[in-house]
Design a protein around this motif. Structure first.
Motif, mmCIF file in Angstrom:
data_model
loop_
_atom_site.group_PDB
_atom_site.id
_atom_site.type_symbol
_atom_site.label_atom_id
_atom_site.label_comp_id
_atom_site.label_asym_id
_atom_site.label_seq_id
_atom_site.Cartn_x
_atom_site.Cartn_y
_atom_site.Cartn_z
ATOM 1 N N TRP A 188 12.877 12.656 35.682
ATOM 2 C CA TRP A 188 12.904 12.070 34.122
ATOM 3 C C TRP A 188 12.601 10.504 34.118
ATOM 4 O O TRP A 188 12.253 10.192 33.183
ATOM 5 N N ASP A 220 20.720 25.476 21.625
ATOM 6 C CA ASP A 220 20.799 27.039 21.920
ATOM 7 C C ASP A 220 21.891 27.429 22.929
ATOM 8 O O ASP A 220 22.508 26.336 23.271
ATOM 9 N N LEU A 251 10.840 14.958 26.078
ATOM 10 C CA LEU A 251 11.984 15.794 26.060
ATOM 11 C C LEU A 251 12.273 16.547 24.832
ATOM 12 O O LEU A 251 12.049 16.233 23.542
ATOM 13 N N SER A 252 12.990 17.951 25.076
ATOM 14 C CA SER A 252 13.350 18.654 24.061
ATOM 15 C C SER A 252 14.694 18.088 23.188
ATOM 16 O O SER A 252 15.290 17.196 23.874
ATOM 17 N N GLN A 253 15.056 18.725 22.271
ATOM 18 C CA GLN A 253 16.265 18.257 21.557
ATOM 19 C C GLN A 253 17.573 18.318 22.400
ATOM 20 O O GLN A 253 18.272 17.440 22.508
ATOM 21 N N THR A 281 9.926 10.898 24.075
ATOM 22 C CA THR A 281 9.208 12.126 23.039
ATOM 23 C C THR A 281 8.976 13.294 23.825
ATOM 24 O O THR A 281 8.726 14.495 23.296
ATOM 25 N N THR A 289 21.894 25.808 26.506
ATOM 26 C CA THR A 289 22.051 24.549 26.442
ATOM 27 C C THR A 289 23.520 24.017 26.345
ATOM 28 O O THR A 289 24.218 23.040 26.718
ATOM 29 N N GLN A 306 17.342 18.188 25.858
ATOM 30 C CA GLN A 306 17.556 17.316 26.785
ATOM 31 C C GLN A 306 17.294 15.751 26.193
ATOM 32 O O GLN A 306 18.005 15.074 27.170
ATOM 33 N N ARG A 307 17.327 15.614 25.063
ATOM 34 C CA ARG A 307 17.492 14.251 24.532
ATOM 35 C C ARG A 307 18.937 14.161 24.417
ATOM 36 O O ARG A 307 19.469 12.905 24.572
#
Length: 246
Positions: free
Chosen positions: A134, A173, A142-144, A140, A176, A146-147
């Motif tokens: 990473w 989700d 990264l998914s929601q 930008t 996550t 991941q952020r």
């Protein structure tokens, strides 16, 4: 359960209130927080997020006092870097740098590390969490979820004694949520968690129920969550929004 925190990590509010433009958002809160796992519950608009901001020192009490380890967080922000971390509900309100490495290094530089030392710590942190790849990634990409995890890593990098969590599972989700839940459960830090889900407080030591900016109840999770659930059910049955005015 993680080991207890040092005695100087206690959080004390003494008749603390907060108002904006004459409107009181929190009023007369007197609390001494020493437990490892503390939940904050209440309806929308009850002052929960304002409570976290007050403890974090992002705002100062209008009256009364807030102390973290004997220090006022709003007036001693540098000392708070190693004492209090906060994870907001929306990661996009927290992230300010274009790459993962820069985002993680920022807090460490604020704590006095030079660029080289901060880089070493960032690389070690990402490696511990299986995310070494990473480091140079743009945020930008990264998914929601991941952020959101990046924001948690940024907090953990500074090793605060207490982490404040404002609905950390909102918008994630289920897989996550499960991963984040496992990570949070493993942390040695004190966690103070705002949640609308009473099940998220399983295993917690204490829960604080805020209503209209004031303390409605404070104590063991089981009985207070039961009272809260009954009250929310009652309000739903009688149409909870009928008390609002246009």
């Amino acid at each position: 359960m993680p080991s207890p925190l040092p005695d100087d990590s206690s959080i004390t509010l003494t008749d603390a209130s907060f108002a904006v433009a004459g409107r009181q958002i929190l009023g007369g809160l007197t609390l001494h927080l020493t437990e490892q796992r503390i939940g904050i519950i209440g309806r929308n608009g009850s002052g929960k997020s304002t409570f976290l901001r007050l403890v974090a020192g992002l705002i100062a009490p209008t009256t009364g006092s807030v102390k973290v380890g004997g220090l006022a967080p709003a007036s001693d922000r540098k000392a708070m870097l190693a004492r209090i971390g906060i994870l907001f509900q929306n990661p996009d309100h927290q992230i300010i740098f274009p790459t993962v490495g820069e985002e993680l290094a920022f807090g460490l530089r604020q704590q006095g590390l030079d660029k080289a030392a901060a880089t070493v710590q960032v690389q070690a942190l990402l490696a511990r969490h299986g995310r070494s790849h990473w480091v140079a990634q743009p945020v930008t990409a990264l998914s929601q979820g991941q952020r959101h995890f990046l924001c948690l890593l940024a907090v953990l990098a500074m090793q605060p004694g207490t982490i404040l969590l404002d609905e950390p599972f909102a918008g994630l989700d289920l897989p996550t949520q499960a991963r984040l839940d496992r990570t949070l459960a493993s942390l040695p830090q004190r966690l103070i968690l705002i949640t609308h889900d009473p099940k998220a407080l399983a295993g917690y030591d204490r829960v604080i129920w805020l209503e209209d900016g004031r303390l409605r109840a404070d104590g063991p999770v089981g009985p207070i969550v039961a009272q809260f659930t009954d009250e929310m059910t009652r309000l739903g049955d009688v149409d909870a929004d009928t008390d609002l005015t246009l």
